[in-house]
Write an enzyme that holds these catalytic residues in place. Structure first.
Site, PDB file in Angstrom:
ATOM      1  N   HIS A  14      -3.197  -9.430  11.623  1.00 37.30           N
ATOM      2  CA  HIS A  14      -2.408  -8.380  10.797  1.00 37.30           C
ATOM      3  C   HIS A  14      -3.447  -8.017   9.570  1.00 37.30           C
ATOM      4  O   HIS A  14      -3.780  -6.879   9.271  1.00 37.30           O
ATOM      5  CB  HIS A  14      -0.914  -8.754  10.262  1.00 37.30           C
ATOM      6  CG  HIS A  14      -0.409  -7.670   9.596  1.00 37.30           C
ATOM      7  ND1 HIS A  14       0.221  -6.567  10.339  1.00 37.30           N
ATOM      8  CD2 HIS A  14      -0.318  -7.484   8.057  1.00 37.30           C
ATOM      9  CE1 HIS A  14       0.497  -5.657   9.203  1.00 37.30           C
ATOM     10  NE2 HIS A  14       0.311  -6.160   8.101  1.00 37.30           N
ATOM     11  N   CYS A  69       0.221   3.654  -1.137  1.00 38.60           N
ATOM     12  CA  CYS A  69       1.340   4.754  -0.867  1.00 38.60           C
ATOM     13  C   CYS A  69       1.801   4.633   0.583  1.00 38.60           C
ATOM     14  O   CYS A  69       3.068   5.086   0.878  1.00 38.60           O
ATOM     15  CB  CYS A  69       0.632   6.354  -0.959  1.00 38.60           C
ATOM     16  SG  CYS A  69      -0.541   6.375   0.259  1.00 38.60           S
TER      17      CYS A  69
END
Length: 448
Positions: A97, A51
């Site tokens: 990351h 989401c």
């Protein structure tokens, strides 16, 4: 040497209305990641869709892989709509990351546990699609370990850390005590189930609506709630105090037309709608209606910021763990560059010395077998002594990222043949053949 890259967008770089257009249902991830890898000509690929983010991790045979992957994603949007929101990282920064994302340091709610499960789901989908290779396999395995270490060694997950718990906190801020409040749960997915459990602990009366009657019954039983059919949505909205929407629908479930009837039936009594789905389940225009208040995942981010300060110190400790692990991974990756070079250097020196041995053997007298064994030992020792200092300096250069030294060595030694053959580290010191090569081959190798 091929490097890992990542391109994507997240809650930090783009609004929810953009993210929802790129979102991929979890059941379709294998198909999408395989198609993306093929169209972008990637050797390896993993696609994460949540989401709060859509990301592609890839490995390409050339430096244009990231650009091609970007083009594949951009093709799903109007021209130019995606570019300002996409971020791209490569090499060590891409790995760092990945570790931060898996450890929930880049999540909307720092410390939330769902992202690690979503990372594993993405890895499984890429494995199913057959687009996982050595680099991404090692990277994701390490990311899982880093995330576990962060959760074990820091208090980053203490307190309310999931989107579902934040939704519950928001409902508490609206009503204070939730005991006896009528809460409608629209959808019975993982996010909805998590929200239902949080709400039930606060004493709310739960009513679970889902397209699948069986799933609604299952979740209602698990959360001590009451199941309802999705067809009963208008009537249930008319009675609810809070409604939390979390379905997998790619269309609005709560529309403006539906809410016009609901608002009249409620006699304009306030209704709070919390939309934690991506794509969104609630038409944002519903929030313009009188006494109807709509919160989506971006609104929840603001609530999450209030909790972030309390966990800032723990997040800093987690960042230090990620930095250490990312450096360790990069050191391992650099060693991959060294393998064919080391193998080639050793092979070159060994072959030269072996050729000299063949030239010398006819000149020996006495016990030939004993002489040969002694000379072979001499060659091994000579090889190690010849290469000790060059290899030491070569490793230092690789660790320092000095690509010039590696390029010079490749020019000085015939190492590309070893790289093409995929020589492994276990073959760094190949044994001499049991039989000497033909005289003409030995002479050629020795330069005579």
């Amino acid at each position: 040497m091929a490097e890992i890259f990542v391109i994507g967008l997240s809650h930090r770089s783009s609004p929810v209305e953009l993210r929802e257009k790129l979102a991929v249902p979890s059941g379709e991830l294998p198909k999408h990641v395989k198609e993306l890898a093929e169209r972008a000509h990637l050797a390896e690929a993993v696609m994460i869709s949540t989401c709060n983010r859509v990301e592609v991790y890839g490995v390409a045979a050339d430096s244009t892989g990231a650009r091609r992957a970007r083009e594949v994603l951009a093709a799903r949007m109007p021209e130019g709509a995606l570019d300002p929101h996409l971020y791209e990282r490569s090499g060590a920064e891409a790995v760092r990351h990945a570790f931060r994302v898996a450890s929930s340091l880049d999540s909307m709610v720092v410390g939330e546990p769902q992202i690690l499960g979503q990372f594993k789901e993405a890895y499984a989908a890429a494995t199913e699609a057959g687009v996982i290779g050595g680099l991404l396999d090692r990277c994701f395995a390490k990311a899982f370990a880093v995330a576990k270490r962060v959760r074990t060694e820091t208090g980053i997950a203490s307190g309310s850390v999931s989107v579902s718990s934040i939704a519950t906190d928001l409902a508490k801020k609206i009503f204070g005590d939730l005991s006896g409040k009528r809460v409608l749960l629209i959808g019975a997915g993982k996010m909805g189930e998590s929200a239902a459990k949080h709400l039930r602990k606060q004493g709310a009366k739960l009513f679970v609506l889902n397209r699948s009657r069986e799933r609604a019954l299952e979740l209602a039983k698990a959360c001590d709630g009451e199941p309802r059919s999705l067809s009963e949505l208008p009537g249930e909205l008319a009675l609810a105090d809070v409604a939390i929407a979390s379905t997998s629908s790619d269309r609005f479930v709560v529309t403006t037309d539906l809410m016009k009837e609901v608002v009249r039936a409620r006699k304009y009594r306030p209704l709070f709608l919390i939309d934690i789905a991506v794509p969104r389940n609630v038409d944002p225009r519903v929030g313009d209606m009188e006494n109807v208040f709509v919160y989506d995942v971006d609104d929840l981010q603001k609530v999450a910021q209030e909790n972030l300060t309390a966990r800032k110190r723990e997040a800093e400790a987690a960042e230090r763990i990620v930095d250490v692990e990312a450096r360790t991974f990069e050191e391992w990756r650099k060693q991959l560059d060294l393998k064919p070079i080391i193998v080639g250097m050793r092979r070159h020196v060994r072959e030269v010395l072996a050729a000299e041995l063949e030239r010398t053997m006819p000149r020996l007298s006495g016990d030939a077998a004993r002489d040969r064994a002694a000379l072979e030992k001499m060659l091994d020792a000579a090889t190690n002594k010849l290469l000790h200092q060059p290899l030491t300096e070569l490793k230092k250069a690789a660790e320092a990222g000095d690509g010039q030294v590696l390029a010079v060595v490749r020019r000085l030694f015939p190492v590309e043949e070893a790289a093409a053959e995929g020589a492994s580290v276990s073959r760094i010191a190949p044994a001499l053949p049991s039989e000497p090569p033909p005289a003409n081959v030995a002479a050629k190798k020795s330069g005579t």
